[in-house]
Design an enzyme around this catalytic site. Sequence first.
Site, mmCIF file in Angstrom:
data_model
loop_
_atom_site.group_PDB
_atom_site.id
_atom_site.type_symbol
_atom_site.label_atom_id
_atom_site.label_comp_id
_atom_site.label_asym_id
_atom_site.label_seq_id
_atom_site.Cartn_x
_atom_site.Cartn_y
_atom_site.Cartn_z
ATOM 1 N N SER A 1 0.854 -1.180 0.000
ATOM 2 C CA SER A 1 0.000 0.000 0.000
ATOM 3 C C SER A 1 0.886 1.223 0.000
ATOM 4 O O SER A 1 2.043 1.159 0.427
ATOM 5 C CB SER A 1 -0.866 0.003 1.267
ATOM 6 O OG SER A 1 -1.504 1.247 1.449
ATOM 7 N N TYR B 1 -1.897 -0.850 10.691
ATOM 8 C CA TYR B 1 -1.969 -1.111 9.245
ATOM 9 C C TYR B 1 -0.689 -0.634 8.553
ATOM 10 O O TYR B 1 -0.095 -1.363 7.756
ATOM 11 C CB TYR B 1 -3.202 -0.421 8.650
ATOM 12 C CG TYR B 1 -3.373 -0.690 7.174
ATOM 13 C CD1 TYR B 1 -3.960 -1.872 6.737
ATOM 14 C CD2 TYR B 1 -2.950 0.227 6.221
ATOM 15 C CE1 TYR B 1 -4.115 -2.130 5.380
ATOM 16 C CE2 TYR B 1 -3.099 -0.021 4.866
ATOM 17 C CZ TYR B 1 -3.685 -1.197 4.448
ATOM 18 O OH TYR B 1 -3.822 -1.451 3.107
#
Length: 175
Positions: free
Chosen positions: A31, A44
Amino acid sequence: MVSSCHSHYTTKAFLPKMLELNHGHIVTVASSLGLFSTAGVEDYCASKFGAIGFHESLSHEIKASEKDGINMTLVCPYLVNTGMFKGCRIRKEIEPFLPPLSPEFCVKQAMRAILTDQPMVCTPRIIYMVNFMKSILPFEAIVCMYRFLGADKCMYPFLAQRKEAMNNNEAKNGI
């Protein structure tokens, strides 16, 4: 493709045969939040930083072993419109230039990168610039850039919605 959660085990299963045959392609889907972080989703971001670190280290290992038939691609998309981070918002004036990406677009970009042996693909391309700026500017300049973009608190609406949903669920269940 290798996800961040199971990348070690998946790679451990397939890499020996790839090395033996000097053939294969390892794809790590991470990501943009593995390249730079934001407030509110530290866990995350840490998992994505870990996936990118694992990918980079493995890339160096494969290069050092002189196995030129094994390719690596790192995929780092911006916010993908899957509902995972529904409610995430950057500054409203900036949003038209950086809308959430469709999953289909991300897949097309990733497949193009894999088929052309690109070592890394960031979508949209501005992510490359943000990553570069993070590497050369002092931290306080990055904080100013985040504030300007609204990226410093972009997860707050998402987190508030999530908290409200959890509270509503607890109230319904009598918890």
